[in-house]
Design an enzyme around this catalytic site. Structure first.
Site: not given
Length: 558
Positions: A41-44, A46, A48, A63, A158, A164
């Site tokens: 997957g890809r998030g804000g 980085g 993974v 990551k 946060r 998540n």
């Protein structure tokens, strides 16, 4: 002998090329140890990857942090990666992702973590629909236990949201992605503000000048429970700006599918942190719903934010919870009793601007809640300037003054009883917005005269000298640690070498020590006529990545 063999093996692997051949296939090897597989997957923060640890013969998740090519960005990402790794490494809980290693390879940063071989909660909902209230409550108990462990370690997550939260093969939940978690040390408690997170799951105090602490994570948990049980986030709106307004002012939209979880969700989504229930109260309520009760029981507020900041008592969210319809339950160990209160940096009022979503590629709408990375966003509109009012003393009380009556009173003020007295001091007050992306900015509409008493007082707002990586702060500037991470830029970018980046600076002709650190208030007497100017502590050639603005009140008495 065994240790020598291990040492030889490590040296040999360090000398290997990044890409090795295995069965005719080209394989990428990281740090001579971690063999990369497919992208998960890809998030804000980085990307993974599934990986294989050749030394310990186990699968892991690697990551890859998004790092720009320039040194300045590289330093920012390194610091954030270290913070994420240390945050997670301090937490030992079955429902918090485990972290194994932090490596730098090919000018890239990698966090090596436990591999949770299952979908995110958001993906699960998109594929099979919302969960039942009982199932949601059981997951909520596990997540609550994870949060208590995070808070006990002195951190905040946060960014709690379905995207998540990963699901193990046995159905257990794992809290992941601590990319924006903030460790609460002595420095950051007083000088740092940070506003990051997914808008629809972000507590309203993150948008105001209230204290931010564990109750903020509980708010996000409440929004997550509602979304998981209904499929719709309680503050979902078509635009980021509308979502921000809804979080701050609107009541949550809680569909009927939430069922017995409704009182829990409503209590957690109280706008006031002090009116939300404690973790212990929430745990007891979730347990009742997970056990099949239609009534979660009383949910009294925890009290002031300080009290609400204390994590729950032992056994609140840490015992077993069985998923309806699943073959196996998931047992949590008891959590520590009454961890210390954690309060986060005070985030001052800004004007949040939504940016790119913090999501995994291809995930459903529940994952794509907009992520705020810059609460000051664009430049806030200038505040209306205050109108100066001048009071004059007139000589004698005469019939002429009485005839003019109210008109003269409003225009010139009350008459005096003596024509020998000198005019009393007059003052003018102006509110000024100081933009982080501009250089020196004039702070008064008219020049200051010689002998005038000038007071500059910080009013509100936040800004940063690096919107991509550094948190928003007030007039004191960035923390010592953040400022130290920019040491390579001190010579080229600092206006005042003695003050941290982001500090509010002022200058006035003839004043010794220009530029002057304003901090929260600055007072001086003008030695000559001139113009007062204000700015952020960052040189003109370095302002392109600055964001935010501060509002100050300038009072001139003459």
């Amino acid at each position: 002998m065994m240790f020598e063999r291990i040492r030889t093996m490590l040296i040999g692997r360090e000398n290997r090329r990044d890409r090795v051949t295995s069965g005719g296939d080209d394989v990428r090897l990281i740090a001579g140890r971690y063999q990369l597989g497919n992208r998960l997957g890809r998030g804000g923060m980085g990307t993974v990857w599934r990986a294989y640890d050749e030394m310990l013969a186990r699968e892991v998740a690697a990551k890859e942090l998004h790092v720009a090519s320039d040194d300045r960005e590289h330093h920012r990402r390194m610091r954030r990666a270290l913070r994420e790794a240390r945050t997670v490494a301090r937490v030992h809980h079955p429902h918090v992702v485990g972290i194994h290693d932090l490596v730098e390879h090919d000018d890239r940063l990698w966090i090596v973590m436990e591999l949770v071989d299952g979908p995110s909660l958001a993906r699960r909902i998109a594929d099979t629909g919302p969960l039942t209230p009982r199932h949601t409550a059981a997951l909520g108990l596990q997540l609550l236990g994870a949060l208590e462990a995070v808070h006990a370690a002195g951190a905040l997550h946060r960014d709690i949201k379905p995207a998540n939260i990963l699901l193990r093969q046995d159905g257990g939940a794992v809290l992941t992605d601590f990319g924006i978690a903030a460790l609460e040390d002595d420095e950051s408690l007083t000088t740092t503000g940070e506003l990051l997170g997914s808008i629809g799951y972000m507590a309203p105090e993150r948008l105001t000048d209230e204290e931010v602490g564990p109750p903020s994570d509980l708010w996000s948990l409440g929004a997550t429970l509602s979304a998981v049980a209904s499929g719709v986030p309680p503050f979902q709106r078509p635009t980021g700006a509308a979502a921000l307004h809804a979080v701050t002012f609107a009541d949550p939209v809680i569909p009927e599918q939430v069922g017995p979880l409704r009182p829990i969700v409503e209590a957690l989504l109280n706008k006031s942190p002090g009116q939300r229930p404690s973790a212990a109260t929430v745990g007891a309520a979730l347990r009742r719903v997970a056990d099949g009760a239609d009534d979660p029981g009383p949910l009294p507020p925890a009290g002031p934010p300080e009290a609400a900041g204390t994590a729950g008592t032992a056994g609140t969210a840490g015992s077993s919870a069985h998923f309806p319809g699943s073959a196996a339950g998931v047992t949590d160990p008891p959590t520590p009793a009454a961890p210390p209160t954690v309060t986060a940096p005070r985030t001052l009022t800004g004007t949040p601007t939504p940016t790119a979503p913090h999501t995994l590629t291809g995930t459903p709408a529940l994952d794509r809640e907009p992520t705020v990375v810059d609460p000051a966003g664009g430049r806030p509109p200038p505040r209306p300037r205050g109108r100066a009012r001048t009071w004059w003393w007139t000589a004698g009380a005469t019939l002429a003054v009485a005839a003019l009556g109210t008109g003269l009173f409003v225009t010139f003020g009350p008459p005096s009883d003596s024509d020998d007295k000198a005019p009393s001091p007059s003052s003018a007050t102006t509110k000024v917005t100081v933009d982080a992306a501009r250089g020196w900015q004039t702070a008064t509409p008219t020049p200051v005269r010689k002998g005038d008493q000038v007071t500059v007082t910080y009013t509100t707002g936040t800004w940063t000298v690096d919107a991509a990586n550094l948190p928003l702060v007030g007039p004191l500037g960035h923390t010592r640690a953040d400022d130290e991470s920019l040491r390579f830029a001190w010579k080229d970018c600092k206006m005042d070498s003695a003050a941290p980046f982001g500090a509010l600076l002022g200058r006035y002709p003839g004043n010794p020590g220009n530029p002057h650190g304003v901090r929260r208030a600055w007072h001086f007497q003008a030695s000559r006529q001139g113009t007062l100017q204000l700015r952020i502590n960052d040189r003109d050639g370095c302002l392109d990545d600055n964001r935010g603005a501060l509002t100050v009140t300038v009072r001139i008495t003459r």
